[in-house]
Design a protein around this motif. Structure first.
Motif, PDB file in Angstrom:
ATOM      1  N   TRP A 371       0.803  -1.219   0.000  1.00 13.60           N
ATOM      2  CA  TRP A 371       0.000   0.000   0.000  1.00 13.60           C
ATOM      3  C   TRP A 371       0.840   1.276   0.000  1.00 13.60           C
ATOM      4  N   GLU A 372       1.992   1.238   0.649  1.00 14.46           N
ATOM      5  CA  GLU A 372       2.845   2.432   0.756  1.00 14.46           C
ATOM      6  C   GLU A 372       2.049   3.612   1.313  1.00 14.46           C
ATOM      7  N   GLU A 373       1.294   3.348   2.354  1.00 15.14           N
ATOM      8  CA  GLU A 373       0.411   4.332   2.980  1.00 15.14           C
ATOM      9  C   GLU A 373       1.197   5.246   3.909  1.00 15.14           C
ATOM     10  N   ASN A 374       0.594   6.381   4.283  1.00  7.91           N
ATOM     11  CA  ASN A 374       1.153   7.176   5.376  1.00  7.91           C
ATOM     12  C   ASN A 374       0.089   7.545   6.416  1.00  7.91           C
ATOM     13  N   PHE A 375      -1.086   6.899   6.357  1.00 13.08           N
ATOM     14  CA  PHE A 375      -2.042   6.941   7.458  1.00 13.08           C
ATOM     15  C   PHE A 375      -3.000   5.772   7.309  1.00 13.08           C
ATOM     16  N   VAL A 376      -3.519   5.296   8.457  1.00 18.69           N
ATOM     17  CA  VAL A 376      -4.442   4.156   8.500  1.00 18.69           C
ATOM     18  C   VAL A 376      -5.468   4.424   9.601  1.00 18.69           C
ATOM     19  N   VAL A 377      -6.728   4.065   9.334  1.00 21.49           N
ATOM     20  CA  VAL A 377      -7.796   4.138  10.332  1.00 21.49           C
ATOM     21  C   VAL A 377      -8.391   2.743  10.470  1.00 21.49           C
ATOM     22  N   ALA A 378      -8.429   2.224  11.692  1.00 24.43           N
ATOM     23  CA  ALA A 378      -8.892   0.854  11.925  1.00 24.43           C
ATOM     24  C   ALA A 378     -10.392   0.804  12.163  1.00 24.43           C
ATOM     25  N   ASP A 379     -11.012  -0.288  11.734  1.00 15.96           N
ATOM     26  CA  ASP A 379     -12.374  -0.668  12.108  1.00 15.96           C
ATOM     27  C   ASP A 379     -13.392   0.454  11.895  1.00 15.96           C
ATOM     28  N   VAL A 380     -13.608   0.786  10.631  1.00 16.46           N
ATOM     29  CA  VAL A 380     -14.601   1.785  10.251  1.00 16.46           C
ATOM     30  C   VAL A 380     -15.844   1.042   9.763  1.00 16.46           C
ATOM     31  N   PRO A 381     -17.035   1.332  10.299  1.00 22.92           N
ATOM     32  CA  PRO A 381     -18.246   0.655   9.813  1.00 22.92           C
ATOM     33  C   PRO A 381     -18.450   0.907   8.317  1.00 22.92           C
ATOM     34  N   THR A 382     -19.017  -0.082   7.636  1.00 19.35           N
ATOM     35  CA  THR A 382     -19.248   0.062   6.207  1.00 19.35           C
ATOM     36  C   THR A 382     -20.193   1.237   5.940  1.00 19.35           C
ATOM     37  N   GLY A 383     -19.973   1.897   4.820  1.00 21.37           N
ATOM     38  CA  GLY A 383     -20.798   3.054   4.480  1.00 21.37           C
ATOM     39  C   GLY A 383     -20.012   4.058   3.675  1.00 21.37           C
ATOM     40  N   LEU A 384     -20.615   5.219   3.471  1.00 18.62           N
ATOM     41  CA  LEU A 384     -20.032   6.279   2.658  1.00 18.62           C
ATOM     42  C   LEU A 384     -19.451   7.350   3.578  1.00 18.62           C
ATOM     43  N   TYR A 385     -18.201   7.756   3.293  1.00 16.18           N
ATOM     44  CA  TYR A 385     -17.495   8.694   4.160  1.00 16.18           C
ATOM     45  C   TYR A 385     -16.778   9.755   3.331  1.00 16.18           C
ATOM     46  N   ASP A 386     -16.577  10.905   3.972  1.00 13.34           N
ATOM     47  CA  ASP A 386     -15.678  11.935   3.460  1.00 13.34           C
ATOM     48  C   ASP A 386     -14.398  11.882   4.272  1.00 13.34           C
TER      49      ASP A 386
END
Length: 426
Positions: A371-386
């Motif tokens: 992924w080569e990410e520089n941020f991660v958010v764990a355990d987000v409920p399914t759905g639409l987000y900004d």
């Protein structure tokens, strides 16, 4: 004369027997009754009438003992409503009125230990900082998915590990001090975090994330500090080298601050096996589990984000992404900037995090090789987000649909502003 009378008597008896026999046969012979077929009377019968209804209509059983009956009440009884002691008046709010419903619970975080190349001196004493959690660890949590999971169509996902605590313990990742960050305070930052923390009471069972061999195990004593890789802050530690490798690289998981260890070096453990208990050994302000994933080598500078390896909850996914400038770079000025996850449905803030901090040293954290990410958010409920960030003064918003059991990718990058050409004065 006597012989003649006895002959007549015998004949008389025979005649009487014959007549009686004929009479008996006559009475026992079958009698044929004429068959009468009558058309139905429209006034007394219907096409649907059967034999039972005909018998009832003719009064069959009127002389029998009547069956007991229950009187039908003229007014049906009503069920009294339950008494409600609380005021249940609904409150109507708009999207702009919804506030972050985070629960302030005092939890603890792990100051990440110094690099293993040197033992910290007395004047470099590590400090532990108490922070407020944005999620109540005692709140209900859904069950975790079953590993291994790789739903990404390109095969980037590698959710191979179970969550390292019981389902009824706290498996939420401490949001305010995630992997690769220095904590919530800009004025008093913590050390760069090489793992994730899960606050729990002392004695909660710790489980092996996957099958493997124990290569380090503390003795579990509370009166002494184990120096793991030249650092006292880990406390009692269990380290497992797993059988499964990733692209030919070894995988390790680390479990820190334990109050007890149930395994010894050389023990073979199965996935989900109880290996120890949550504790508060080492340099902490309270009991919790510090969990690391190491890729390639068993050293302090080989960690990767455990959230991208540990299965999410049912009905949840993971958000990972990159914060970039307009040129597509990740300069130091963009490190440690806030990233907000906001629900499109009602405008509520679901989670916040910050972008990774890099030390540019051998003890640095590492982004995921896929992924080569520089941020991660764990355990987000399914759905639409900004997904929102302020990058070099520009507010960048990207809309993202979170799908269950997979990494949902987003890039936050502002548009490059055109260079203004000065106009010549006439």
């Amino acid at each position: 004369m006597r012989r003649s009378n006895s002959g007549c008597s015998a004949l008389l008896i025979v005649a009487v027997v014959i007549v009686g026999f004929v009479v008996l046969l006559r009475f026992n012979a079958p009698q044929t009754m004429p068959t009468v077929i009558a058309p139905p009377n429209p006034a007394t019968s219907t096409p649907e009438e059967n034999a039972i209804s005909r018998l009832l209509r003719e009064g069959f059983g009127e002389d029998s003992t009547p069956l007991p009956t229950v009187a039908i009440p003229e007014v049906m009884p009503t069920i009294p409503p339950l008494s409600i002691e609380q005021d249940m008046t609904p409150i109507v709010v708009g999207a702009g009125d919804v506030q972050d419903s985070s629960v302030a619970v005092a939890l603890v975080v792990t100051p990440t230990p110094p690099p293993p190349t040197a033992t910290p001196s007395d004047d470099e004493e590590l400090s532990a900082t108490q922070v407020d959690a944005t999620r109540d660890p005692n709140s209900w949590q859904p069950p975790a998915l079953i590993p291994p999971i790789s739903k990404n169509p390109l095969g980037y996902d590698h959710y191979w590990f179970v969550r390292p605590l019981d389902a009824n313990a706290n498996n939420w990742v401490l949001e305010v001090y995630p992997y690769g960050t220095d904590g919530p305070s800009q004025e008093n930052p913590l050390r760069q975090h090489h793992g994730i923390d899960m606050s729990n009471r002392i004695g909660e069972r710790v489980r092996a994330a996957a099958a493997g061999v124990v290569i380090w195990s503390a003795d579990g004593r509370q009166d002494e500090v184990d120096y793991f890789q030249n650092s006292p802050s880990y406390g009692n530690v269990i380290l497992i080298e797993h059988y499964n490798q990733y692209r030919g690289q070894k995988l390790f998981t680390l479990y820190g601050h334990l109050s007890a260890a149930f395994v010894q070096v050389g023990d073979i453990v199965e996935q989900g096996q109880v290996i120890g208990l949550v504790g508060n050994t080492g340099q902490v302000t309270g009991p919790h589990l510090h969990f690391e994933v190491r890729l390639g080598e068993n050293r302090y500078g080989s960690t990767v984000n455990p959230v991208l390896w540990m299965v999410p909850y049912v009905g949840h996914g993971v958000i990972a992404g990159r914060v970039l400038d307009a040129s597509g770079n990740y300069p130091s000025s963009l490190q440690d900037i806030p990233v907000t996850i906001r629900r499109v449905q009602d405008g509520r803030t679901e989670a916040t995090t910050t972008s990774y901090i890099y030390l540019n040293s051998g003890s640095d954290i590492n982004d995921d090789p896929n992924w080569e990410e520089n941020f991660v958010v764990a355990d987000v409920p399914t759905g639409l987000y900004d997904v929102i960030a302020i990058i070099n003064g520009q507010r960048v918003v990207e809309r993202l649909e979170v799908l269950e059991g997979m990494t949902n990718w987003v890039v936050l990058q502002p548009e490059e502003r055109p260079t203004e050409v000065p106009t010549e004065s006439p």
